[in-house]
Scaffold this motif. Structure first.
Motif, PDB file in Angstrom:
ATOM      1  N   MET A   1       0.845  -1.200   0.000  1.00  0.00           N
ATOM      2  CA  MET A   1       0.000   0.000   0.000  1.00  0.00           C
ATOM      3  C   MET A   1       0.881   1.252   0.000  1.00  0.00           C
ATOM      4  SD  MET A   1      -2.970   1.130   2.707  1.00  0.00           S
ATOM      5  CE  MET A   1      -1.810   1.257   4.069  1.00  0.00           C
ATOM      6  N   THR A   2       0.623   2.170  -0.904  1.00  0.00           N
ATOM      7  CA  THR A   2       1.387   3.408  -0.996  1.00  0.00           C
ATOM      8  C   THR A   2       1.020   4.337   0.162  1.00  0.00           C
ATOM      9  OG1 THR A   2       1.434   3.228  -3.404  1.00  0.00           O
ATOM     10  CG2 THR A   2       1.933   5.382  -2.444  1.00  0.00           C
ATOM     11  N   LEU A   3       2.040   4.883   0.810  1.00  0.00           N
ATOM     12  CA  LEU A   3       1.814   5.809   1.924  1.00  0.00           C
ATOM     13  C   LEU A   3       1.636   7.221   1.375  1.00  0.00           C
ATOM     14  CD1 LEU A   3       1.754   6.249   4.990  1.00  0.00           C
ATOM     15  CD2 LEU A   3       4.239   6.565   4.896  1.00  0.00           C
ATOM     16  N   VAL A   4       0.461   7.791   1.589  1.00  0.00           N
ATOM     17  CA  VAL A   4       0.148   9.132   1.088  1.00  0.00           C
ATOM     18  C   VAL A   4      -0.002  10.076   2.278  1.00  0.00           C
ATOM     19  CG1 VAL A   4      -1.452  10.538  -0.244  1.00  0.00           C
ATOM     20  CG2 VAL A   4      -1.022   8.165  -0.920  1.00  0.00           C
ATOM     21  N   SER A   5       0.815  11.099   2.307  1.00  0.00           N
ATOM     22  CA  SER A   5       0.780  12.078   3.393  1.00  0.00           C
ATOM     23  C   SER A   5      -0.426  12.998   3.241  1.00  0.00           C
ATOM     24  CB  SER A   5       2.055  12.908   3.381  1.00  0.00           C
ATOM     25  OG  SER A   5       2.014  13.932   4.351  1.00  0.00           O
ATOM     26  N   PRO A   6      -0.971  13.506   4.351  1.00  0.00           N
ATOM     27  CA  PRO A   6      -2.035  14.512   4.239  1.00  0.00           C
ATOM     28  C   PRO A   6      -1.560  15.721   3.446  1.00  0.00           C
ATOM     29  CG  PRO A   6      -1.844  13.736   6.506  1.00  0.00           C
ATOM     30  CD  PRO A   6      -0.667  13.182   5.759  1.00  0.00           C
ATOM     31  N   SER A   7      -2.477  16.366   2.773  1.00  0.00           N
ATOM     32  CA  SER A   7      -2.164  17.544   1.978  1.00  0.00           C
ATOM     33  C   SER A   7      -1.581  18.656   2.852  1.00  0.00           C
ATOM     34  CB  SER A   7      -3.437  18.047   1.285  1.00  0.00           C
ATOM     35  OG  SER A   7      -3.279  19.355   0.808  1.00  0.00           O
ATOM     36  N   ARG A   8      -0.734  19.483   2.249  1.00  0.00           N
ATOM     37  CA  ARG A   8      -0.193  20.656   2.952  1.00  0.00           C
ATOM     38  C   ARG A   8      -1.328  21.541   3.470  1.00  0.00           C
ATOM     39  NH1 ARG A   8       4.892  24.217   2.189  1.00  0.00           N
ATOM     40  NH2 ARG A   8       4.251  26.187   3.138  1.00  0.00           N
ATOM     41  N   VAL A   9      -2.438  21.590   2.748  1.00  0.00           N
ATOM     42  CA  VAL A   9      -3.591  22.401   3.183  1.00  0.00           C
ATOM     43  C   VAL A   9      -4.078  21.937   4.549  1.00  0.00           C
ATOM     44  CG1 VAL A   9      -5.983  22.990   2.645  1.00  0.00           C
ATOM     45  CG2 VAL A   9      -4.286  22.895   0.819  1.00  0.00           C
ATOM     46  N   ILE A  10      -3.946  20.647   4.824  1.00  0.00           N
ATOM     47  CA  ILE A  10      -4.363  20.099   6.118  1.00  0.00           C
ATOM     48  C   ILE A  10      -3.278  20.298   7.171  1.00  0.00           C
ATOM     49  CG2 ILE A  10      -4.938  17.959   7.344  1.00  0.00           C
ATOM     50  CD1 ILE A  10      -6.177  16.945   4.716  1.00  0.00           C
ATOM     51  N   ILE A  11      -2.030  20.050   6.787  1.00  0.00           N
ATOM     52  CA  ILE A  11      -0.940  20.081   7.761  1.00  0.00           C
ATOM     53  C   ILE A  11      -0.568  21.500   8.188  1.00  0.00           C
ATOM     54  CG2 ILE A  11       1.467  19.437   8.179  1.00  0.00           C
ATOM     55  CD1 ILE A  11       1.180  17.238   6.132  1.00  0.00           C
ATOM     56  N   GLU A  12      -0.546  22.444   7.242  1.00  0.00           N
ATOM     57  CA  GLU A  12      -0.013  23.772   7.545  1.00  0.00           C
ATOM     58  C   GLU A  12      -0.738  24.483   8.695  1.00  0.00           C
ATOM     59  OE1 GLU A  12       0.621  28.019   5.314  1.00  0.00           O
ATOM     60  OE2 GLU A  12       1.310  26.211   4.277  1.00  0.00           O
TER      61      GLU A  12
ATOM     62  N   LEU B   1      -3.041  13.899  11.344  1.00  0.00           N
ATOM     63  CA  LEU B   1      -1.633  13.523  11.423  1.00  0.00           C
ATOM     64  C   LEU B   1      -1.446  12.208  12.169  1.00  0.00           C
ATOM     65  CD1 LEU B   1       0.086  16.965  12.143  1.00  0.00           C
ATOM     66  CD2 LEU B   1      -0.090  15.745   9.979  1.00  0.00           C
ATOM     67  N   GLU B   2      -2.184  12.010  13.244  1.00  0.00           N
ATOM     68  CA  GLU B   2      -2.029  10.787  14.018  1.00  0.00           C
ATOM     69  C   GLU B   2      -2.521   9.570  13.244  1.00  0.00           C
ATOM     70  OE1 GLU B   2      -2.128  12.728  18.501  1.00  0.00           O
ATOM     71  OE2 GLU B   2      -3.913  11.690  17.762  1.00  0.00           O
ATOM     72  N   LYS B   3      -3.594   9.731  12.489  1.00  0.00           N
ATOM     73  CA  LYS B   3      -4.064   8.613  11.671  1.00  0.00           C
ATOM     74  C   LYS B   3      -3.086   8.337  10.516  1.00  0.00           C
ATOM     75  CE  LYS B   3      -8.999   8.374  12.701  1.00  0.00           C
ATOM     76  NZ  LYS B   3      -9.122   6.918  12.775  1.00  0.00           N
ATOM     77  N   TYR B   4      -2.462   9.375  10.021  1.00  0.00           N
ATOM     78  CA  TYR B   4      -1.416   9.174   9.022  1.00  0.00           C
ATOM     79  C   TYR B   4      -0.255   8.389   9.621  1.00  0.00           C
ATOM     80  CZ  TYR B   4       2.783  10.240   6.341  1.00  0.00           C
ATOM     81  OH  TYR B   4       3.959  10.130   5.649  1.00  0.00           O
ATOM     82  N   ALA B   5       0.112   8.692  10.857  1.00  0.00           N
ATOM     83  CA  ALA B   5       1.210   7.984  11.522  1.00  0.00           C
ATOM     84  C   ALA B   5       0.894   6.501  11.675  1.00  0.00           C
ATOM     85  CB  ALA B   5       1.489   8.613  12.883  1.00  0.00           C
ATOM     86  N   VAL B   6      -0.374   6.175  11.906  1.00  0.00           N
ATOM     87  CA  VAL B   6      -0.786   4.767  11.971  1.00  0.00           C
ATOM     88  C   VAL B   6      -0.524   4.093  10.628  1.00  0.00           C
ATOM     89  CG1 VAL B   6      -2.800   3.245  12.145  1.00  0.00           C
ATOM     90  CG2 VAL B   6      -2.469   5.070  13.825  1.00  0.00           C
ATOM     91  N   ARG B   7      -0.849   4.772   9.542  1.00  0.00           N
ATOM     92  CA  ARG B   7      -0.590   4.205   8.212  1.00  0.00           C
ATOM     93  C   ARG B   7       0.910   4.050   7.966  1.00  0.00           C
ATOM     94  NH1 ARG B   7      -4.259   8.244   6.859  1.00  0.00           N
ATOM     95  NH2 ARG B   7      -2.805   9.328   5.439  1.00  0.00           N
ATOM     96  N   ALA B   8       1.692   5.016   8.458  1.00  0.00           N
ATOM     97  CA  ALA B   8       3.147   4.929   8.295  1.00  0.00           C
ATOM     98  C   ALA B   8       3.709   3.709   9.014  1.00  0.00           C
ATOM     99  CB  ALA B   8       3.815   6.201   8.805  1.00  0.00           C
ATOM    100  N   GLY B   9       3.039   3.295  10.078  1.00  0.00           N
ATOM    101  CA  GLY B   9       3.462   2.115  10.826  1.00  0.00           C
ATOM    102  C   GLY B   9       2.923   0.810  10.280  1.00  0.00           C
ATOM    103  N   GLY B  10       2.165   0.891   9.189  1.00  0.00           N
ATOM    104  CA  GLY B  10       1.635  -0.319   8.569  1.00  0.00           C
ATOM    105  C   GLY B  10       0.211  -0.655   8.957  1.00  0.00           C
ATOM    106  N   GLY B  11      -0.436   0.218   9.727  1.00  0.00           N
ATOM    107  CA  GLY B  11      -1.825  -0.006  10.109  1.00  0.00           C
ATOM    108  C   GLY B  11      -2.793   0.604   9.117  1.00  0.00           C
ATOM    109  N   VAL B  12      -4.072   0.481   9.423  1.00  0.00           N
ATOM    110  CA  VAL B  12      -5.121   1.054   8.580  1.00  0.00           C
ATOM    111  C   VAL B  12      -5.987   1.971   9.431  1.00  0.00           C
ATOM    112  CG1 VAL B  12      -5.156  -0.938   7.041  1.00  0.00           C
ATOM    113  CG2 VAL B  12      -6.725  -0.877   8.982  1.00  0.00           C
ATOM    114  N   ASN B  13      -6.703   2.850   8.763  1.00  0.00           N
ATOM    115  CA  ASN B  13      -7.542   3.809   9.471  1.00  0.00           C
ATOM    116  C   ASN B  13      -8.983   3.337   9.601  1.00  0.00           C
ATOM    117  OD1 ASN B  13      -5.848   6.625   7.922  1.00  0.00           O
ATOM    118  ND2 ASN B  13      -5.393   5.593   9.843  1.00  0.00           N
ATOM    119  N   HIS B  14      -9.534   3.548  10.784  1.00  0.00           N
ATOM    120  CA  HIS B  14     -10.968   3.406  10.999  1.00  0.00           C
ATOM    121  C   HIS B  14     -11.588   4.717  10.506  1.00  0.00           C
ATOM    122  CE1 HIS B  14     -14.599   1.948  12.982  1.00  0.00           C
ATOM    123  NE2 HIS B  14     -13.941   0.853  13.348  1.00  0.00           N
ATOM    124  N   ARG B  15     -12.856   4.964  10.801  1.00  0.00           N
ATOM    125  CA  ARG B  15     -13.454   6.227  10.359  1.00  0.00           C
ATOM    126  C   ARG B  15     -12.690   7.411  10.949  1.00  0.00           C
ATOM    127  NH1 ARG B  15     -19.012   7.192  13.893  1.00  0.00           N
ATOM    128  NH2 ARG B  15     -18.144   6.640  15.914  1.00  0.00           N
TER     129      ARG B  15
END
Length: 284
Positions: A1-12, A146-160
Motif C-alpha cells: 500500500m502506498t503511503l500518502v501524506s495529508p495535503s499541505r492544506v491540512i498540515i499547515e 496527522l495521528e491517523k497518518y502515523a498509523v498508516r506509516a506504521g503499517g496499520g489502517v484507518n478506521h473512520r
C-alpha cells in the motif's frame, strides 16, 4: 500500500498553530538576542532509539514557515525504520530560524513517530495472519489527521476519521434506541446508500440479531478468543469483523489468530510514547 501524506492544506494550519503557541507576541527572545542575524548553521535530526518514522512533512513545515531560506534534506522517508544514530534529516540555513523551529519540529516528528512505532510493533506481532491493525477516534484534539497518518506509516489502517464518515452504533446508542434491531433499522432509514453501518456487540446473541438485520461491519467488543472464533464463524464473511478491547502486544497475535479482519487499538494513538529524536549541531 502506498503511503500518502495529508495535503499541505491540512498540515499547515496545525503546524502554524503550534508555532504561534510557541512564539507568542514577542517571538524567540533567546535566539534573537544570542544568535547574530546573519549566522548560518547545519544540524542533523538523529534517531536516539529504534523506531519507525512519521511526520517529516510537519517537521519540514515547522522550519519553512519560520524562514523559507531554511533547507530541509530528508535522508529517509516516513514509514522507514531507524536505529540509534541514524540521521533522519539535515537542517541548514539561518541559525535563528532553525533554533526557533527546532522544538515544534521535534514535537511533531517524535510524537508521530511514536505512534508509527507502536503500530509497527503490533503489525509485526500479527505477521502471517489475515488481520489488520486499525486506529480509532481516540486521538489528540486537532491532530487526528496527522495521528491517523502515523498509523498508516506504521503499517496499520484507518478506521473512520470522524462522526460523519460512517455509522458506528455503540452500546449507548443501542441502550437508548431500545435494542440492536431498532438501532440498525433507524440507521438504515436515516442515512444514504453510500454510508456504511457498523454495530458494536458484546454478546453472540446481539451478533445474531445484527447479522439477521444485515450490517456492513461488526465490532466485537471485549470478547474472549473463543468467543471471537465463534463470532467469525457466525459472520461467515457476510460482514467485516472487528475485534476491540483488551488488545496488547502480548494478546494481539492470539486475537488475530481467531480470524477477525480488523483489530482496533485506541492506545496506539492516545498513549504511544514519543520516539526520542535529537537535533544535533553539525556545523555551528
Amino acid at each position: 500500500m502506498t503511503l500518502v501524506s495529508p495535503s499541505r492544506v491540512i498540515i499547515e494550519p496545525i503546524v502554524r498553530t503550534a508555532l504561534l503557541e510557541d512564539l507568542g507576541l514577542a517571538g524567540d527572545l533567546t535566539s534573537a538576542s544570542v544568535i547574530p542575524e546573519d549566522h548560518q548553521t547545519t544540524l542533523a535530526m538523529v534517531g536516539r532509539q529504534p523506531g519507525t518514522i512519521a511526520g517529516l512533512d510537519a517537521a519540514e513545515l515547522a522550519f519553512s514557515l519560520i524562514d523559507p531560506d531554511i533547507k530541509f534534506e530528508r535522508h529517509i522517508r516516513d514509514g522507514h525504520r531507524v536505529s540509534p544514530g541514524d540521521v533522519i534529516a539535515t537542517v541548514s540555513g539561518p541559525a535563528r530560524g532553525v533554533l526557533t523551529g527546532e522544538r515544534t519540529a521535534l514535537n511533531f516528528l517524535g510524537h508521530l513517530s511514536g505512534i508509527a512505532s507502536v503500530t509497527a510493533s503490533l503489525v509485526q506481532a500479527i505477521e502471517g495472519s489475515s488481520a489488520s491493525i486499525a486506529c480509532t477516534r481516540k486521538t489528540t484534539p486537532g491532530l487526528r489527521a496527522l495521528e491517523k497518518y502515523a498509523v498508516r506509516a506504521g503499517g496499520g489502517v484507518n478506521h473512520r476519521f470522524a462522526l460523519h464518515d460512517a455509522v458506528l452504533i455503540k452500546d449507548n446508542h443501542v441502550a437508548i434506541a431500545g435494542g440492536i434491531l431498532q438501532a440498525i433499522r433507524r440507521a438504515k432509514a436515516g442515512v444514504g446508500h453510500m454510508v456504511k453501518i457498523e454495530v458494536e456487540v458484546d454478546t453472540l446473541d446481539q451478533l445474531q440479531q445484527a447479522m439477521e438485520e444485515g450490517v456492513d461491519a461488526v465490532l466485537l467488543d471485549n470478547m474472549t478468543c473463543a468467543q471471537l472464533r465463534e463470532a467469525v464463524a457466525m459472520i461467515d464473511g457476510r460482514a467485516i469483523s472487528e475485534a476491540s478491547g483488551r488488545v496488547t502486544l502480548s494478546t494481539v497475535a492470539a486475537i488475530a489468530a481467531t480470524g477477525v479482519d480488523l483489530i482496533s487499538v485506541g492506545w496506539a494513538t492516545h498513549s504511544a510514547p514519543t520516539l526520542d529524536i535529537g537535533l544535533d549541531v553539525v556545523a555551528a
